[in-house]
Design a protein around this motif. Structure first.
Motif, PDB file in Angstrom:
ATOM      1  N   SER A  24       0.832  -1.210   0.000  1.00  0.00           N
ATOM      2  CA  SER A  24       0.000   0.000   0.000  1.00  0.00           C
ATOM      3  C   SER A  24       0.865   1.257   0.000  1.00  0.00           C
ATOM      4  CB  SER A  24      -0.926   0.025   1.209  1.00  0.00           C
ATOM      5  OG  SER A  24      -1.895  -0.979   1.102  1.00  0.00           O
ATOM      6  N   ASP A  28       0.905   4.155  -2.816  1.00  0.00           N
ATOM      7  CA  ASP A  28       0.778   5.575  -2.469  1.00  0.00           C
ATOM      8  C   ASP A  28       1.928   6.393  -3.057  1.00  0.00           C
ATOM      9  OD1 ASP A  28      -1.532   5.033  -1.034  1.00  0.00           O
ATOM     10  OD2 ASP A  28      -0.531   5.068   0.916  1.00  0.00           O
ATOM     11  N   PHE A  31       1.530   7.595  -6.586  1.00  0.00           N
ATOM     12  CA  PHE A  31       0.672   8.759  -6.775  1.00  0.00           C
ATOM     13  C   PHE A  31       1.381  10.060  -6.383  1.00  0.00           C
ATOM     14  CE2 PHE A  31      -2.510   5.466  -6.948  1.00  0.00           C
ATOM     15  CZ  PHE A  31      -3.397   5.943  -7.912  1.00  0.00           C
ATOM     16  N   ASP A  95     -10.288   4.309  -9.161  1.00  0.00           N
ATOM     17  CA  ASP A  95     -11.031   4.866  -8.026  1.00  0.00           C
ATOM     18  C   ASP A  95     -10.259   6.005  -7.366  1.00  0.00           C
ATOM     19  OD1 ASP A  95     -13.051   3.031  -8.495  1.00  0.00           O
ATOM     20  OD2 ASP A  95     -12.437   1.683  -6.883  1.00  0.00           O
ATOM     21  N   ARG A  96      -8.982   5.824  -7.196  1.00  0.00           N
ATOM     22  CA  ARG A  96      -8.163   6.856  -6.551  1.00  0.00           C
ATOM     23  C   ARG A  96      -8.082   8.113  -7.416  1.00  0.00           C
ATOM     24  NH1 ARG A  96      -2.946   5.955  -3.026  1.00  0.00           N
ATOM     25  NH2 ARG A  96      -2.470   8.128  -2.591  1.00  0.00           N
ATOM     26  N   LYS A  99     -11.319  10.059  -7.168  1.00  0.00           N
ATOM     27  CA  LYS A  99     -11.364  10.832  -5.916  1.00  0.00           C
ATOM     28  C   LYS A  99     -10.489  12.069  -6.022  1.00  0.00           C
ATOM     29  CE  LYS A  99     -12.418   6.944  -2.925  1.00  0.00           C
ATOM     30  NZ  LYS A  99     -11.888   5.931  -2.013  1.00  0.00           N
TER      31      LYS A  99
END
Length: 104
Positions: A24, A28, A31, A95-96, A99
C-alpha cells in the motif's frame, strides 16, 4: 492444534500484514511521483481504452508491479525499435484518480 502450528500461523499473519502495508505504501508513493502520476493520468483520460506505453520504462514497470496498471492483452505486435505495449488502469487506480479529480 499444536503450538508449532499456531505460532507459524501467527508468524504468517504478521508477514502478510507487513507485506500489505509495504504494498500500500508503494502504491501511495506512485501517486506522489510526478512521472508515474503522468502515466496514470494519461490512462485515466483514455479510459476504458488501452494506452500504448513503453515496455521498458521504469515507472510503467513499477505501476504494473504494484497493481495500478495491467497489460491489456497477453500478446501484441511490438516494434522493437520503439517497444510499447497496451496497458489499462486497474480499478484501485481508477477509483483513486476519480477521488483526486472530484477533490480538485
Amino acid at each position: 492444534m499444536s503450538v508449532i502450528h499456531i505460532s507459524s500461523r501467527i508468524a504468517k499473519r504478521k508477514k502478510d500484514i507487513a507485506f500489505n502495508k509495504f504494498y500500500s505504501k508503494q502504491q501511495d508513493s506512485m501517486f506522489q511521483d510526478s512521472q508515474a502520476l503522468e502515466i496514470l493520468e494519461e490512462l485515466y483520460v483514455q479510459h476504458p481504452n488501452a494506452v500504448w506505453l513503453p515496455m521498458y520504462n521504469q515507472k510503467v514497470k513499477l505501476l504494473d508491479q504494484y497493481g495500478l496498471i495491467t497489460k491489456a492483452s497477453s500478446q501484441a505486435i511490438v516494434d522493437m525499435s520503439d517497444p510499447a505495449f497496451p496497458y489499462i488502469l486497474q480499478p484501485i487506480a481508477e477509483d483513486r484518480l476519480k477521488k483526486m479529480h472530484s477533490n480538485s
